[in-house]
Design an enzyme around this catalytic site. Sequence first.
Site, PDB file in Angstrom:
ATOM      1  N   ALA A  59       0.827  -1.152   0.031  1.00  0.00           N
ATOM      2  CA  ALA A  59      -0.097  -0.038   0.005  1.00  0.00           C
ATOM      3  C   ALA A  59       0.864   1.321  -0.098  1.00  0.00           C
ATOM      4  O   ALA A  59       1.763   1.126   0.557  1.00  0.00           O
ATOM      5  CB  ALA A  59      -1.213   0.138   1.257  1.00  0.00           C
ATOM      6  N   MET A 108       4.954   0.347  11.593  1.00  0.00           N
ATOM      7  CA  MET A 108       5.995  -0.372  12.321  1.00  0.00           C
ATOM      8  C   MET A 108       5.613  -1.460  13.078  1.00  0.00           C
ATOM      9  O   MET A 108       6.248  -2.462  13.330  1.00  0.00           O
ATOM     10  CB  MET A 108       6.522   0.536  13.645  1.00  0.00           C
ATOM     11  CG  MET A 108       7.161   1.935  13.457  1.00  0.00           C
ATOM     12  SD  MET A 108       7.470   2.949  14.670  1.00  0.00           S
ATOM     13  CE  MET A 108       8.312   4.108  14.274  1.00  0.00           C
ATOM     14  N   ASP A 144     -13.899   0.663  10.459  1.00  0.00           N
ATOM     15  CA  ASP A 144     -14.357  -0.502  10.959  1.00  0.00           C
ATOM     16  C   ASP A 144     -13.368  -1.488  10.294  1.00  0.00           C
ATOM     17  O   ASP A 144     -12.839  -1.250   9.278  1.00  0.00           O
ATOM     18  CB  ASP A 144     -15.774  -0.802  10.526  1.00  0.00           C
ATOM     19  CG  ASP A 144     -16.290  -2.034  11.182  1.00  0.00           C
ATOM     20  OD1 ASP A 144     -15.717  -2.485  12.158  1.00  0.00           O
ATOM     21  OD2 ASP A 144     -17.577  -2.532  10.891  1.00  0.00           O
TER      22      ASP A 144
END
Length: 575
Positions: free
Chosen positions: A315, A321, A371
């Site tokens: 992405a 991290m 969500d």
Amino acid sequence: MQQPLEQAVAETILQRFESFYSRFLEITQGSKSRFENSDWLGVQLAGRERIRLYDHHVGATTALIKQMMGEHHATQELLKRVKGAFSDLLPRCDNFEVAESFFNSVYRRIFRHRNIRDENLYIHPFRSRGEHPDLSALLRVYRTDLTHLPQTLSQMLGDYSFTLPYEDKQRDIVDIHRHLAENGPQILHEEPFAIELLKEVFYRNKGAYLVGLIRVKGQVFPFILPLLSTGQSIYVDTVIFEPELASIVVGFARAYFMVYAPVPALFVVFLRQIMPHKPDYEIYNAIGCQKHGKTELYRHYQQHLAQSREQFVIAPGIKGMVMSVFTLPSYDVVFKVIKDEFTPPKDVSHEQVRAKYRLVKQHDRVGRMADTQEFTNFEFPLDRISPELLAELKTVAPSALTITSDKLVIKHLYTERKMIPLNLYLDKADEQQTRLALEEYGNAIKQLAAANIFPGDMLFKNFGVTRHGRVVFYDYDEICYMTECNFRQIPPPRYPEDEWSAEPWYSVAPNDIFPEEFATFLLQKPQVREIMMQLHKEMFDANYWKMLQSNIKVGVFEDVYPYRRKKRFKFQRGG
């Protein structure tokens, strides 16, 4: 004569599903009373209880099935026969779509999500309602025109009974009529129209929503009336007829609605008309059927996969991290995998990260937290994984991967709606876009804080911009409750050289947070600093955060609306 084992198991699964959904509806039915009594704590508790119901019932059903099978054990052949018997029972179940998902969950739980055979699951729906099921029993229909709309509205509001009276029904009718006449679709001035309203009221947070549509000359527009309570009376807060705003109201970053829906699929069919671009899985999620929403998401993913040819890629944005994130460029979802080891200075465990995601699932997201859905042993075609992504996953999460000749199986992942990372958005934004995005960013943090959520890591890279321009938080590994934080002001330096020291001259406990420090990493660019200090200066003051904590501790539940303040009738009247 004794029933065949597969028949007994299938009937048990269906009975347990019906027991689950009966309790689901029972909790939902209490929404009206909670709204009328301003029981806002009860609203939160009921929401959490309802979310937990599904897993509880699946777990209890799985244990019972294993007990019933005894020495026969759960073989794939037996489960295939169970599915056949269950399919024979589905015609007697009105809510067969969600029943299929419940069966899938029990099957996967029995086999602990391993050695799953697609033919033993409802990967594709077994039954269909057809393209145009009859919705008439769900609806109230009002035929009118703009001239006679006030009389229609009076009848409409009277048809929805509450124990509380309207604060000023005539004022609300005038406001709705005026707003539609001045700002609504032009065609309403030219043609008669019908308003179709769902009989069941939608409840969420402090609001009750009458949800429907306007049908005029083959066109469809949303028609949503949010109702709020003063404690002694109720009033209409605004009218929503804009498709974009309707989509935000039924958004992926909000708590689930409580609406009495014995057959949720019919509600989805109706709502699809006013939100044609919103996938079914998001609508199921919005009305509280998030586990069936997960099934629909998987079906949607499979369909998109079959219709596309590109590869999954890492992405865009700064790498996390804790998570490795990837996507299919043409698909509106990202996939998030927890890394085996976290990049320093992150100091959390895998279980803590998963606990944070569970917290978000059960908390009021106030339109500011995306969500998620959680999947186990999720399969990808190996030839659709880009070499760069495969190398990345092998490096950061090898223990989560199983690679066969044609598949990549990821042991555990989350899915989330794809957004533009705020840091990337700001890099390309003009002055007006920057200002609006930063206003949204600050509002997101303030609204989360008022809902007892502290984001932890407030860097722009942890927030996304939706297609509607809203800013939503999506990185949960450092979130905590506001009430767990100790907000402090940085003590003055003891000596001049303290300010130049690499180490702080004051003690710092694990939960200590110094809002003055936010400016160091957020306000590096002069333009960003200027706008943030104009719009959200209080965010950098410990006293502001302490004030929010005090409100939470005394039970103040902030009002958070899924529309801008200027949309409210009260604001338009100068109130």
